[in-house]
Design a protein around this motif. Sequence first.
Motif, PDB file in Angstrom:
ATOM      1  N   UNK A  83       0.819  -1.211   0.000  1.00  0.00           N
ATOM      2  CA  UNK A  83       0.000   0.000   0.000  1.00  0.00           C
ATOM      3  C   UNK A  83       0.853   1.262   0.000  1.00  0.00           C
ATOM      4  N   UNK A  84       2.007   1.208   0.635  1.00  0.00           N
ATOM      5  CA  UNK A  84       2.932   2.335   0.626  1.00  0.00           C
ATOM      6  C   UNK A  84       2.496   3.524   1.446  1.00  0.00           C
ATOM      7  N   UNK A  85       1.693   3.282   2.490  1.00  0.00           N
ATOM      8  CA  UNK A  85       1.170   4.405   3.263  1.00  0.00           C
ATOM      9  C   UNK A  85       1.866   4.589   4.611  1.00  0.00           C
ATOM     10  N   UNK A  86       2.755   3.656   4.952  1.00  0.00           N
ATOM     11  CA  UNK A  86       3.537   3.840   6.173  1.00  0.00           C
ATOM     12  C   UNK A  86       5.027   3.731   5.851  1.00  0.00           C
ATOM     13  N   UNK A  87       5.817   4.357   6.694  1.00  0.00           N
ATOM     14  CA  UNK A  87       7.269   4.319   6.572  1.00  0.00           C
ATOM     15  C   UNK A  87       7.846   3.754   7.858  1.00  0.00           C
ATOM     16  N   UNK A  88       9.106   3.391   7.786  1.00  0.00           N
ATOM     17  CA  UNK A  88       9.758   2.866   8.984  1.00  0.00           C
ATOM     18  C   UNK A  88      11.177   3.409   9.081  1.00  0.00           C
ATOM     19  N   UNK A  89      11.698   3.385  10.292  1.00  0.00           N
ATOM     20  CA  UNK A  89      13.092   3.735  10.502  1.00  0.00           C
ATOM     21  C   UNK A  89      13.602   3.006  11.737  1.00  0.00           C
ATOM     22  N   UNK A  90      14.897   2.897  11.807  1.00  0.00           N
ATOM     23  CA  UNK A  90      15.582   2.272  12.931  1.00  0.00           C
ATOM     24  C   UNK A  90      16.650   3.219  13.421  1.00  0.00           C
ATOM     25  N   UNK A  91      16.633   3.498  14.701  1.00  0.00           N
ATOM     26  CA  UNK A  91      17.610   4.411  15.271  1.00  0.00           C
ATOM     27  C   UNK A  91      19.015   3.832  15.213  1.00  0.00           C
ATOM     28  N   UNK A  92      19.140   2.591  15.624  1.00  0.00           N
ATOM     29  CA  UNK A  92      20.420   1.897  15.560  1.00  0.00           C
ATOM     30  C   UNK A  92      20.159   0.397  15.438  1.00  0.00           C
ATOM     31  N   UNK A  93      21.206  -0.359  15.422  1.00  0.00           N
ATOM     32  CA  UNK A  93      21.119  -1.800  15.190  1.00  0.00           C
ATOM     33  C   UNK A  93      20.266  -2.521  16.227  1.00  0.00           C
ATOM     34  N   UNK A  94      20.362  -2.131  17.483  1.00  0.00           N
ATOM     35  CA  UNK A  94      19.671  -2.827  18.563  1.00  0.00           C
ATOM     36  C   UNK A  94      18.250  -2.338  18.806  1.00  0.00           C
ATOM     37  N   UNK A  95      17.890  -1.193  18.326  1.00  0.00           N
ATOM     38  CA  UNK A  95      16.555  -0.657  18.589  1.00  0.00           C
ATOM     39  C   UNK A  95      15.528  -1.277  17.643  1.00  0.00           C
ATOM     40  N   UNK A  96      14.277  -1.345  18.091  1.00  0.00           N
ATOM     41  CA  UNK A  96      13.239  -1.911  17.225  1.00  0.00           C
ATOM     42  C   UNK A  96      12.873  -0.935  16.098  1.00  0.00           C
ATOM     43  N   UNK A  97      12.333  -1.473  15.035  1.00  0.00           N
ATOM     44  CA  UNK A  97      11.887  -0.645  13.916  1.00  0.00           C
ATOM     45  C   UNK A  97      10.636   0.123  14.331  1.00  0.00           C
ATOM     46  N   UNK A  98      10.598   1.397  14.003  1.00  0.00           N
ATOM     47  CA  UNK A  98       9.469   2.259  14.324  1.00  0.00           C
ATOM     48  C   UNK A  98       8.723   2.557  13.024  1.00  0.00           C
ATOM     49  N   UNK A  99       7.413   2.380  13.058  1.00  0.00           N
ATOM     50  CA  UNK A  99       6.577   2.611  11.883  1.00  0.00           C
ATOM     51  C   UNK A  99       5.708   3.836  12.124  1.00  0.00           C
ATOM     52  N   UNK A 100       5.471   4.597  11.060  1.00  0.00           N
ATOM     53  CA  UNK A 100       4.588   5.754  11.174  1.00  0.00           C
ATOM     54  C   UNK A 100       3.881   5.988   9.848  1.00  0.00           C
ATOM     55  N   UNK A 101       2.726   6.584   9.934  1.00  0.00           N
ATOM     56  CA  UNK A 101       1.887   6.851   8.785  1.00  0.00           C
ATOM     57  C   UNK A 101       2.409   8.059   8.013  1.00  0.00           C
ATOM     58  N   UNK A 102       2.434   7.953   6.704  1.00  0.00           N
ATOM     59  CA  UNK A 102       2.795   9.102   5.877  1.00  0.00           C
ATOM     60  C   UNK A 102       1.634  10.088   5.937  1.00  0.00           C
TER      61      UNK A 102
END
Length: 105
Positions: A68-87
């Motif tokens: 769908x391409x309506x959310x994005x994700x990022x990771x602060x560093x290698x050990x942190x969990x992936x964070x998702x957010x709505x565009x």
Amino acid sequence: MDSLQLKIKHRLQKFIEKDEDGVRSNILCVFLNKNKLTIDDLYSIITTKYNISRNSVASMVGYIQSKLGIIQSYKKDYKSPTVYYLKDKYAFIIKMVLKQKFTVS
């Protein structure tokens, strides 16, 4: 709406049409109400209403992100969990499609 937004709206409508138990709609509503979520955050919210596995929630988020391409994700560093957010630019489309679903149902 431009052509990309129309494609996303159409894909989102098909995604919601297959929502028999309401989990998909609920996940989208949670993304509308929360700024940033990890899979664990989303899982803890969703399991208050539905009996669903963590892998199913993660799979659905992955589908929403990739197809769908309506959310994005990022990771602060290698050990942190992936964070998702709505565009932000797609929030109104999600609201429109969910409103149609709940007014028709």
